[in-house]
Design an enzyme around this catalytic site. Structure first.
Site, short mmCIF file in Angstrom:
data_model
loop_
_atom_site.label_atom_id
_atom_site.label_comp_id
_atom_site.label_asym_id
_atom_site.label_seq_id
_atom_site.Cartn_x
_atom_site.Cartn_y
_atom_site.Cartn_z
CB CYS A 140 -0.88 -0.03 1.26
SG CYS A 140 -1.97 1.39 1.38
CG HIS A 188 -5.53 -2.54 -1.35
ND1 HIS A 188 -4.40 -3.12 -0.84
CD2 HIS A 188 -5.36 -1.21 -1.17
CE1 HIS A 188 -3.59 -2.18 -0.37
NE2 HIS A 188 -4.16 -1.01 -0.57
CD GLU A 189 -6.80 1.09 -4.04
OE1 GLU A 189 -6.89 2.06 -3.26
OE2 GLU A 189 -5.72 0.52 -4.28
ZN LIG Z 1 -3.63 1.00 -0.11
#
Ligand SMILES: [Zn+2]
Length: 206
Positions: A140, A188-189
């Site tokens: 990330c 993830h987003e």
């Molecule tokens: Zn991220």
């Protein structure tokens, strides 16, 4: 007496109209607009989990964007997110990562030949696999110098508004890095919008 009551009523009516107009045209705060419109051709700073103030924003749940079709701040925000993602070499980026707690992110369509970067506005995961897979080496832009495994659904069905302001319903798959893992990028987003990071979902691969 009558005059002052009428005056008061006018004032209230004006205030109501003002609130209606401002809430219709934008849901971005003045500090969020500062980020969007600051040096329009330059990337934004990516917030880091290691910074206390940044972490408060990264950990806060984001809100839906109002009146998407007429909102003129979305296009410059998408540009800002895109420039920032390119600069950082990411394959996805969410608005909270540049300090904007609103439900919008960019994600790379690995399921398309051209691997286009697309926009998801006010996204929702409407259905998902019961199976959880362990995705290797998640990373990330907001978690510096770290990689780790994250538990993810192997498929998701989602709903969102795209860059052309069209409603989209789609099923994305998430596999390993050697396959199409668009569904993992999306998860993830999407997690960023709930104030969650991949480090919250550790898993051990079999
Ligand atoms: Zn991220």
């Amino acid at each position: 007496m009558i005059k002052s009551t009428t005056k008061k009523m006018y004032k209230i009516a004006y205030l109501v109209l003002f609130i209606m107009l401002t809430s219709c045209t934008s849901s971005f705060s003045s500090s969020e607009k500062e980020i969007i419109y600051h040096s329009p051709d330059s990337p934004a700073r990516v917030l880091q989990i290691t910074n206390k103030n940044d972490s408060l924003i990264l950990r806060a749940p984001s809100k839906n964007i109002k009146n998407v079709k007429k909102n003129k701040d979305i296009e410059p925000l998408v540009k800002k997110l895109y420039l920032t993602m390119l600069e950082e070499g990411g394959i996805g980026i969410a608005a909270p990562q540049i300090g904007i707690n609103k439900n919008i992110f960019l994600f790379t369509r690995l399921d398309k030949e051209e691997n286009s970067v697309e926009v998801a506005i006010n996204p929702k995961i409407i259905s998902h696999s019961s199976e959880i897979i362990c995705f290797h080496n998640d990373g990330c832009l907001s978690v510096p110098d770290k990689y780790g495994n994250s538990g993810r659904f192997s498929w998701i069905e989602v709903e969102y508004t795209d860059q052309n302001k069209q409603k989209v319903t789609h099923k994305f798959l998430g596999g390993s890095r050697s396959e199409d893992y668009t569904g993992i990028i999306f998860q993830h987003e999407y997690d960023h919008l709930q104030g969650k990071l991949y480090i919250d979902k550790p898993c051990v691969s079999k």
